[in-house]
Scaffold this active site. Structure first.
Site, PDB file in Angstrom:
ATOM      1  N   GLY A 120       0.786  -1.229   0.000  1.00  0.00           N
ATOM      2  CA  GLY A 120       0.000   0.000   0.000  1.00  0.00           C
ATOM      3  C   GLY A 120       0.813   1.270   0.000  1.00  0.00           C
ATOM      4  N   ALA A 121       2.122   1.160  -0.222  1.00  0.00           N
ATOM      5  CA  ALA A 121       3.000   2.321  -0.143  1.00  0.00           C
ATOM      6  C   ALA A 121       3.382   2.864  -1.516  1.00  0.00           C
ATOM      7  CB  ALA A 121       4.269   1.968   0.639  1.00  0.00           C
ATOM      8  N   GLY A 122       2.798   2.320  -2.573  1.00  0.00           N
ATOM      9  CA  GLY A 122       3.142   2.772  -3.914  1.00  0.00           C
ATOM     10  C   GLY A 122       4.516   2.324  -4.368  1.00  0.00           C
ATOM     11  N   SER A 126       2.884  -5.585  -5.280  1.00  0.00           N
ATOM     12  CA  SER A 126       2.181  -6.574  -6.102  1.00  0.00           C
ATOM     13  C   SER A 126       3.034  -7.019  -7.285  1.00  0.00           C
ATOM     14  CB  SER A 126       0.848  -6.008  -6.593  1.00  0.00           C
ATOM     15  OG  SER A 126       1.041  -4.824  -7.341  1.00  0.00           O
ATOM     16  N   GLU A 158      -2.015  -8.902 -13.547  1.00  0.00           N
ATOM     17  CA  GLU A 158      -2.612  -7.846 -12.718  1.00  0.00           C
ATOM     18  C   GLU A 158      -3.791  -7.182 -13.418  1.00  0.00           C
ATOM     19  OE1 GLU A 158      -1.291  -4.240  -9.741  1.00  0.00           O
ATOM     20  OE2 GLU A 158       0.141  -5.754 -10.405  1.00  0.00           O
ATOM     21  N   ASP A 170       5.951  -1.113 -13.458  1.00  0.00           N
ATOM     22  CA  ASP A 170       6.311  -1.774 -12.204  1.00  0.00           C
ATOM     23  C   ASP A 170       6.955  -3.128 -12.457  1.00  0.00           C
ATOM     24  OD1 ASP A 170       5.042   0.434 -11.202  1.00  0.00           O
ATOM     25  OD2 ASP A 170       3.362  -0.663 -10.313  1.00  0.00           O
TER      26      ASP A 170
END
Length: 381
Positions: A120-122, A126, A158, A170
């Site tokens: 959740g920290a960018g 994932s 994703e 990413d």
């Protein structure tokens, strides 16, 4: 990461065939440009997802995470369907699905995962899960896929299986980055160049400020920005916004009637140009000059794309007021992290100033740590 192989043995009754790692990433510049076929400049972090894996030939996929108290998730590889696996397990399961959909014979696996990438920290926790799974299965099943091919399949997992319409940055950063470098990536053709990024050699440091405000890109806000960018490209008669140059931006904006779409287009076009400016500064050895570009990029993300939040804005403002060379939010936004370029001698003072500003504003304490360009995905044993 210590103990992963031993934990695999305790879970599944025998040791793994191998252990692999894939890093999270932080993006220096180029945000929301990747799904517009534009340019990005990320670097891999030392924080990694680690997977101990063995093949199976009975069509069973067993998944376990040290970090989530769910026990072992048991799935039938032939029955994997988009949206059919909840929670964290969707990411590695999605990779198996994507590989099989692409015609690769993956007959099952036992997987044990552990990660130090903050969720959740960018910072692409994932993508790290996806890429480490893809690399392990590529090696174990002898699929012969290149790193970019693995990244594209991980992105498909994703997009189509988990349901998050992310670009490919990413996964490419996790799969292809190298130690001591940033990755200059053209997301249209996946060509890339390793750009030397040794900040310590020039007396600088890049800090990550994790605001601890969790972001959820599957909640629709990210998808709405993507849809707005695609609407802008259609209205301008181009395949993707990467085809709109900064020199022709004024003319392009004049042809758009929707104010929201105009803002999104302006951000993407100017951020592509900021990637080019940053690359030119790095190639010229003017690393300090990058700071102003970062701060300019934050203003665009805040005002045009509107994906920042109070905590991210405060992190950037407090860092700059304390003497940073520049700062901006990084990642998908709505929370997550900021990056701060700072003189090494000022790094501790800037970190303290940001932490104090959060305390004064009654925000949760941020986590501040240095970002040192780390190796991309690799086999550990």
């Amino acid at each position: 990461m210590s103990g992963v192989a031993a934990e695999f043995g305790e879970l599944y009754g025998a040791g793994p065939e191998g252990v692999w790692a894939a890093p999270g990433r932080v993006n220096l510049i180029g945000e929301y440009t990747d799904f517009n076929e534009g340019f990005v400049l990320p670097l891999a972090l030392p924080h990694t997802a680690v997977a101990a894996v063995s093949r199976r030939d009975d069509g069973v996929l067993r998944l376990h995470s040290r970090d989530v108290p769910d026990g072992v998730v048991r799935l039938d590889v032939a029955a994997l369907t988009p949206g059919g696996v909840p929670g964290w397990a969707a990411y590695p399961a999605g990779v198996v699905w994507a590989l099989r959909e692409a015609g690769h014979r993956v007959t099952g696996a036992d997987v044990h995962l552990a990660s130090t990438v903050p969720t959740g920290a960018g910072l692409s926790s994932s993508a790290a899960l996806e890429v480490v799974t893809a690399l392990a299965l590529n090696d174990l099943f002898g699929l012969g896929l290149s790193r970019p091919e693995l990244a594209v399949l991980a992105q498909r997992a994703e997009n189509a299986f988990v349901g998050v319409p992310c670009g490919v940055m990413d996964q490419m950063a996790s799969a292809c980055a190298t130690e001591g470098h940033a990755l200059h990536l053209d997301t249209r053709d996946l060509s890339y160049r390793q750009v030397p990024f040794d900040l310590a050699a020039v007396g600088l440091r890049l800090l990550v400020v994790d605001t601890r405000v969790s972001h959820a890109l599957g909640d629709g806000a990210y998808a709405e920005r993507r849809a707005g960018c695609e609407a802008g490209a259609r209205a301008l008669g181009v395949r993707a916004l990467r085809e709109v140059s900064a020199a022709h931006l004024s003319d392009a904006l004049g042809r758009l009637s929707d104010e929201t779409v105009r803002r999104y287009v302006r951000h993407v076009v100017t951020d592509n140009e900021r990637v080019a400016r940053t690359l030119a500064l790095l190639d010229a050895g003017d690393v300090r000059g990058v700071g102003a570009v970062l701060t300019e990029g934050h203003a665009s993300l805040r005002d045009d794309l509107r994906v920042s939040c109070a905590e991210l804005d405060l992190a950037v403002e407090a860092a700059n007021e304390a003497g940073a060379l520049g700062a901006r939010m990084t990642g998908g936004g709505f929370g997550g992290s900021a990056v701060v370029l700072v003189e090494d001698a000022r790094a501790d003072a800037v970190a303290k100033a940001v932490t104090h500003a959060f305390e004064t504003a009654a925000f949760a304490p941020p986590r501040v740590f240095p970002a040192v360009p780390a190796p991309g995905a690799r086999r550990l044993s």
